[in-house]
Design a protein around this motif. Structure first.
Motif, PDB file in Angstrom:
ATOM      1  N   PRO A  64       0.858  -1.405   0.233  1.00  0.00           N
ATOM      2  CA  PRO A  64       0.000   0.033  -0.090  1.00  0.00           C
ATOM      3  C   PRO A  64       1.025   1.374  -0.129  1.00  0.00           C
ATOM      4  O   PRO A  64       1.881   1.245   0.567  1.00  0.00           O
ATOM      5  CB  PRO A  64      -0.840  -0.249   1.374  1.00  0.00           C
ATOM      6  CG  PRO A  64      -0.067  -1.059   2.171  1.00  0.00           C
ATOM      7  CD  PRO A  64       0.814  -1.955   1.334  1.00  0.00           C
ATOM      8  N   GLN A  65       0.271   2.253  -0.503  1.00  0.00           N
ATOM      9  CA  GLN A  65       0.965   3.514  -0.695  1.00  0.00           C
ATOM     10  C   GLN A  65      -0.201   4.540   0.106  1.00  0.00           C
ATOM     11  O   GLN A  65      -1.266   4.685  -0.201  1.00  0.00           O
ATOM     12  CB  GLN A  65       1.168   4.114  -1.852  1.00  0.00           C
ATOM     13  CG  GLN A  65       1.483   5.429  -2.231  1.00  0.00           C
ATOM     14  CD  GLN A  65       2.845   5.707  -1.540  1.00  0.00           C
ATOM     15  OE1 GLN A  65       3.946   5.244  -1.795  1.00  0.00           O
ATOM     16  NE2 GLN A  65       2.840   6.702  -0.666  1.00  0.00           N
ATOM     17  N   THR A  93      -4.548   4.419   2.137  1.00  0.00           N
ATOM     18  CA  THR A  93      -3.594   3.815   1.696  1.00  0.00           C
ATOM     19  C   THR A  93      -4.245   3.487   0.079  1.00  0.00           C
ATOM     20  O   THR A  93      -5.496   3.058   0.322  1.00  0.00           O
ATOM     21  CB  THR A  93      -3.263   2.713   2.268  1.00  0.00           C
ATOM     22  OG1 THR A  93      -4.479   1.634   2.635  1.00  0.00           O
ATOM     23  CG2 THR A  93      -2.476   2.897   3.535  1.00  0.00           C
ATOM     24  N   VAL A  94      -3.597   3.294  -0.734  1.00  0.00           N
ATOM     25  CA  VAL A  94      -3.919   2.677  -2.195  1.00  0.00           C
ATOM     26  C   VAL A  94      -3.065   1.249  -2.199  1.00  0.00           C
ATOM     27  O   VAL A  94      -1.886   1.624  -2.160  1.00  0.00           O
ATOM     28  CB  VAL A  94      -3.724   3.716  -3.177  1.00  0.00           C
ATOM     29  CG1 VAL A  94      -3.863   3.063  -4.620  1.00  0.00           C
ATOM     30  CG2 VAL A  94      -4.524   4.801  -2.633  1.00  0.00           C
ATOM     31  N   ALA A  95      -3.906   0.259  -2.499  1.00  0.00           N
ATOM     32  CA  ALA A  95      -3.200  -0.878  -2.859  1.00  0.00           C
ATOM     33  C   ALA A  95      -3.571  -1.606  -3.865  1.00  0.00           C
ATOM     34  O   ALA A  95      -4.922  -1.462  -4.240  1.00  0.00           O
ATOM     35  CB  ALA A  95      -3.324  -1.767  -1.493  1.00  0.00           C
ATOM     36  N   LYS A  96      -2.783  -2.135  -4.638  1.00  0.00           N
ATOM     37  CA  LYS A  96      -3.442  -2.657  -6.070  1.00  0.00           C
ATOM     38  C   LYS A  96      -3.666  -4.005  -5.621  1.00  0.00           C
ATOM     39  O   LYS A  96      -3.135  -5.005  -4.972  1.00  0.00           O
ATOM     40  CB  LYS A  96      -2.144  -3.006  -7.126  1.00  0.00           C
ATOM     41  CG  LYS A  96      -2.324  -3.189  -8.542  1.00  0.00           C
ATOM     42  CD  LYS A  96      -1.403  -3.115  -9.472  1.00  0.00           C
ATOM     43  CE  LYS A  96      -1.884  -3.548 -10.843  1.00  0.00           C
ATOM     44  NZ  LYS A  96      -2.356  -4.771 -10.986  1.00  0.00           N
ATOM     45  N   GLY A 100      -7.839  -4.382  -9.688  1.00  0.00           N
ATOM     46  CA  GLY A 100      -8.189  -3.007  -9.268  1.00  0.00           C
ATOM     47  C   GLY A 100      -7.417  -2.504  -8.303  1.00  0.00           C
ATOM     48  O   GLY A 100      -6.186  -2.802  -8.035  1.00  0.00           O
ATOM     49  N   LEU A 101      -8.108  -1.763  -7.481  1.00  0.00           N
ATOM     50  CA  LEU A 101      -7.487  -0.898  -6.359  1.00  0.00           C
ATOM     51  C   LEU A 101      -8.435  -1.500  -4.834  1.00  0.00           C
ATOM     52  O   LEU A 101      -9.587  -1.567  -4.930  1.00  0.00           O
ATOM     53  CB  LEU A 101      -7.368   0.469  -6.421  1.00  0.00           C
ATOM     54  CG  LEU A 101      -6.582   0.731  -7.624  1.00  0.00           C
ATOM     55  CD1 LEU A 101      -6.556   2.221  -7.456  1.00  0.00           C
ATOM     56  CD2 LEU A 101      -5.035   0.532  -7.160  1.00  0.00           C
ATOM     57  N   ASN A 102      -7.668  -1.305  -3.844  1.00  0.00           N
ATOM     58  CA  ASN A 102      -8.087  -1.401  -2.470  1.00  0.00           C
ATOM     59  C   ASN A 102      -7.913  -0.048  -1.859  1.00  0.00           C
ATOM     60  O   ASN A 102      -6.580   0.460  -1.711  1.00  0.00           O
ATOM     61  CB  ASN A 102      -7.918  -2.448  -1.466  1.00  0.00           C
ATOM     62  CG  ASN A 102      -8.724  -3.805  -1.837  1.00  0.00           C
ATOM     63  OD1 ASN A 102      -9.630  -3.642  -2.578  1.00  0.00           O
ATOM     64  ND2 ASN A 102      -7.893  -4.865  -1.619  1.00  0.00           N
ATOM     65  N   LEU A 103      -8.699   0.716  -1.276  1.00  0.00           N
ATOM     66  CA  LEU A 103      -8.473   1.749  -0.615  1.00  0.00           C
ATOM     67  C   LEU A 103      -8.946   1.632   0.889  1.00  0.00           C
ATOM     68  O   LEU A 103      -9.824   1.062   1.041  1.00  0.00           O
ATOM     69  CB  LEU A 103      -8.946   3.081  -1.028  1.00  0.00           C
ATOM     70  CG  LEU A 103      -8.415   3.878  -2.103  1.00  0.00           C
ATOM     71  CD1 LEU A 103      -8.403   2.872  -3.206  1.00  0.00           C
ATOM     72  CD2 LEU A 103      -9.612   4.992  -2.587  1.00  0.00           C
ATOM     73  N   GLU A 104      -7.901   2.217   1.933  1.00  0.00           N
ATOM     74  CA  GLU A 104      -8.105   1.432   3.215  1.00  0.00           C
ATOM     75  C   GLU A 104      -7.918   2.944   4.049  1.00  0.00           C
ATOM     76  O   GLU A 104      -6.930   3.802   3.807  1.00  0.00           O
ATOM     77  CB  GLU A 104      -7.177   0.508   3.667  1.00  0.00           C
ATOM     78  CG  GLU A 104      -7.734   0.069   5.108  1.00  0.00           C
ATOM     79  CD  GLU A 104      -7.046  -1.255   5.651  1.00  0.00           C
ATOM     80  OE1 GLU A 104      -7.097  -1.385   6.811  1.00  0.00           O
ATOM     81  OE2 GLU A 104      -6.781  -2.139   4.798  1.00  0.00           O
TER      82      GLU A 104
END
Length: 132
Positions: A64-65, A93-96, A100-104
């Motif tokens: 995650p970023q 956070t943004v994780a691939k 797609g993507l997961n945002l947490e």
């Protein structure tokens, strides 16, 4: 006695001038578009509530970023909020993922997790409440 009162008033004045806002006055208005996810490259565009307008980064090995109103940041929870300006205090956070993507959420969003199916062009918008 007058000196003590003057010293107290001077101290109170200096402390109150230390920041422009307190945590209760932080705006929650932000609007971010997830423009694209191509390979491991993520491109975001902020139209409200950010010091940045476009942000691009590479997500390596599904790590995650962190993203906040100032751009890329650490993905740790215990960083302090910046209440020295009028920007919102969101952090997530943004994780691939494989599709797609997961945002947490880390701090100050109305959502805990968001997931998007997104390959190449996304055009998905998020704000304090979630998706638009």
């Amino acid at each position: 006695m007058k000196n003590i009162i003057c010293l107290f008033l001077l101290t109170a004045t200096l402390v109150s001038c230390g920041s422009k806002k307190n945590a209760n006055e932080v705006s929650r208005d932000f609007n971010i578009e997830i423009v694209s996810v191509i390979d491991n490259d993520v491109k975001l565009k902020c139209t409200q509530g950010c010091a940045w307008t476009e942000l691009s980064f590479t997500v390596n090995n599904y790590q995650p970023q962190g993203v906040d109103a100032y751009g890329m940041t650490s993905n740790t929870v215990n960083t302090l909020a910046d209440v020295s300006d009028n920007l919102p205090d969101f952090k997530f956070t943004v994780a691939k993922t494989d599709n797609g993507l997961n945002l947490e959420r880390i701090r100050d969003t109305g959502w805990n997790k968001l997931s998007f199916s997104c390959r190449s062009e996304c055009n998905q918008r998020i704000d304090y409440e979630g998706t638009l």
